[in-house]
Design an enzyme around this catalytic site. Structure first.
Site, PDB file in Angstrom:
ATOM      1  N   SER A 160       5.600   8.838  -1.186  1.00  0.00           N
ATOM      2  CA  SER A 160       5.260   8.281  -2.502  1.00  0.00           C
ATOM      3  C   SER A 160       4.334   9.238  -3.239  1.00  0.00           C
ATOM      4  O   SER A 160       3.500   9.911  -2.620  1.00  0.00           O
ATOM      5  CB  SER A 160       4.555   6.940  -2.343  1.00  0.00           C
ATOM      6  OG  SER A 160       4.043   6.512  -3.598  1.00  0.00           O
ATOM      7  N   TYR A 174      -1.235   1.090   1.223  1.00  0.00           N
ATOM      8  CA  TYR A 174       0.022   1.793   0.920  1.00  0.00           C
ATOM      9  C   TYR A 174      -0.193   3.305   1.004  1.00  0.00           C
ATOM     10  O   TYR A 174       0.576   4.023   1.658  1.00  0.00           O
ATOM     11  CB  TYR A 174       0.482   1.397  -0.482  1.00  0.00           C
ATOM     12  CG  TYR A 174       1.788   2.007  -0.925  1.00  0.00           C
ATOM     13  CD1 TYR A 174       2.996   1.639  -0.333  1.00  0.00           C
ATOM     14  CD2 TYR A 174       1.832   2.932  -1.970  1.00  0.00           C
ATOM     15  CE1 TYR A 174       4.200   2.180  -0.759  1.00  0.00           C
ATOM     16  CE2 TYR A 174       3.028   3.467  -2.404  1.00  0.00           C
ATOM     17  CZ  TYR A 174       4.211   3.086  -1.798  1.00  0.00           C
ATOM     18  OH  TYR A 174       5.402   3.626  -2.230  1.00  0.00           O
TER      19      TYR A 174
END
Ligand code: NDP
Length: 268
Positions: A160, A174
């Site tokens: 990401s 995350y």
């Protein structure tokens, strides 16, 4: 893994000679291939000629539909229900794909949970589940896939942009899991390089999926997020799939241990 799932019937379809492509003769597994980025990757790998297995957790109908599209294009497909939080299901899905296609050349670790909450909000339970799905599953899938792969094998994980730039509060969990994939990818590159297997990480930027809709009507942060990119737009899932197909193909043969940002300049 639910081996009685009706979508598994798709593996029985005959292999057609039509649609030869650069990945013709290769077999791939994409985790989380029923929707979003994973579905685009599954479709594009098949379009390039690969037979493709995909996992899903809940969306049996969507997974079966993606598998059906792949078969309609002349490749073999297999949809397997496999919760990435379940170590046995992850390993089982890899073995199942290799068995169905008689080989495994490409693993794409795409599934990723996106828990939102600050360090004050999220505790041990959320930590364990997120690490299990976002980190343990890619590790176990790579380990299982390596047993089936030969020279030219490809392990591609989806990270990401948030691993490079954590722009909002509430992304600690995350971000830490996506950052862990950088270390995993470098380690896999060293472990498996002597066997001619590459390992790479693709960091998508904001991508228009159910998890992060580009439409401000469905995502109050969409315009702010768009503003962080140099290109001024969200990616579509195909923008990410294009990078994965490149790494999976012959052009990616000397790329390993790398993290590639496909983020529209989000981290520029
Ligand atoms: P989506 O929510 O659109 O799709 C998620 C996919 O993963 C679905 O196929 C879903 O299956 C599957 N899935 C979810 N949980 C599990 C599980 N526990 N076991 C098996 N399959 C599961 O996600 P995106 O396409 O947006 O994201 C894909 C990857 O890209 C993730 O790793 C994400 O972190 C990363 N990413 C996404 C960005 C974005 O802006 N969208 C930005 C940066 C990275 P089912 O349909 O059955 O639920």
């Amino acid at each position: 893994m639910n081996t009685n799932d009706r979508s598994d019937l798709s593996s029985k379809a005959p292999l057609s000679d039509s649609g030869k492509g650069p990945l013709s003769g290769k077999a791939a597994l994409v985790t989380g291939g029923s929707r979003g980025i994973g579905a685009a990757i599954a479709r594009r790998l098949a379009e390039a000629g690969a037979d493709v297995a995909l996992t899903y957790e809940r969306s049996a109908g969507l997974a079966t539909a993606v598998a059906g599209e792949i078969e309609a294009g002349g490749r073999r497909a297999l949809a397997v229900r496999a919760d990435s939080g379940d170590p046995g299901a992850v390993t089982g899905a890899v073995d199942r794909a290799a068995e169905a296609f008689g080989r495994l050349d490409i693993l794409v670790n795409n599934v990723g949970l996106f828990p939102v909450g600050t360090v004050e909000d999220l505790g041990a339970e959320e930590f364990d589940r997120t690490v299990a799905v976002n980190v343990r599953a890619p590790y176990l899938a790579a380990r299982a896939a390596a047993r089936h792969m030969t020279d030219g094998g490809r392990i591609i994980s989806i990270g990401s942009n948030i691993a490079g730039r954590t722009v909002f509060p509430g992304l600690t969990l995350y971000s830490l899991t996506k950052t862990a994939l950088t270390g995993m990818t470098k380690g896999l590159a060293r472990d498996l390089g002597p066997r001619g297997i590459t390992a790479n990480l693709v960091h998508p930027g904001p991508t228009n999926t159910d998890a992060n809709p580009a439409d401000p009507a469905h995502n109050p942060n969409a315009d702010t997020i768009r503003g962080f990119t140099a290109l001024g737009r969200y990616a579509e899932p195909d923008d990410i799939a294009a990078a994965v197909v490149y790494l999976a193909g012959d052009g990616g043969r000397y790329v390993t241990g790398a993290s590639i940002e496909v983020d529209g300049g989000f981290t520029a």
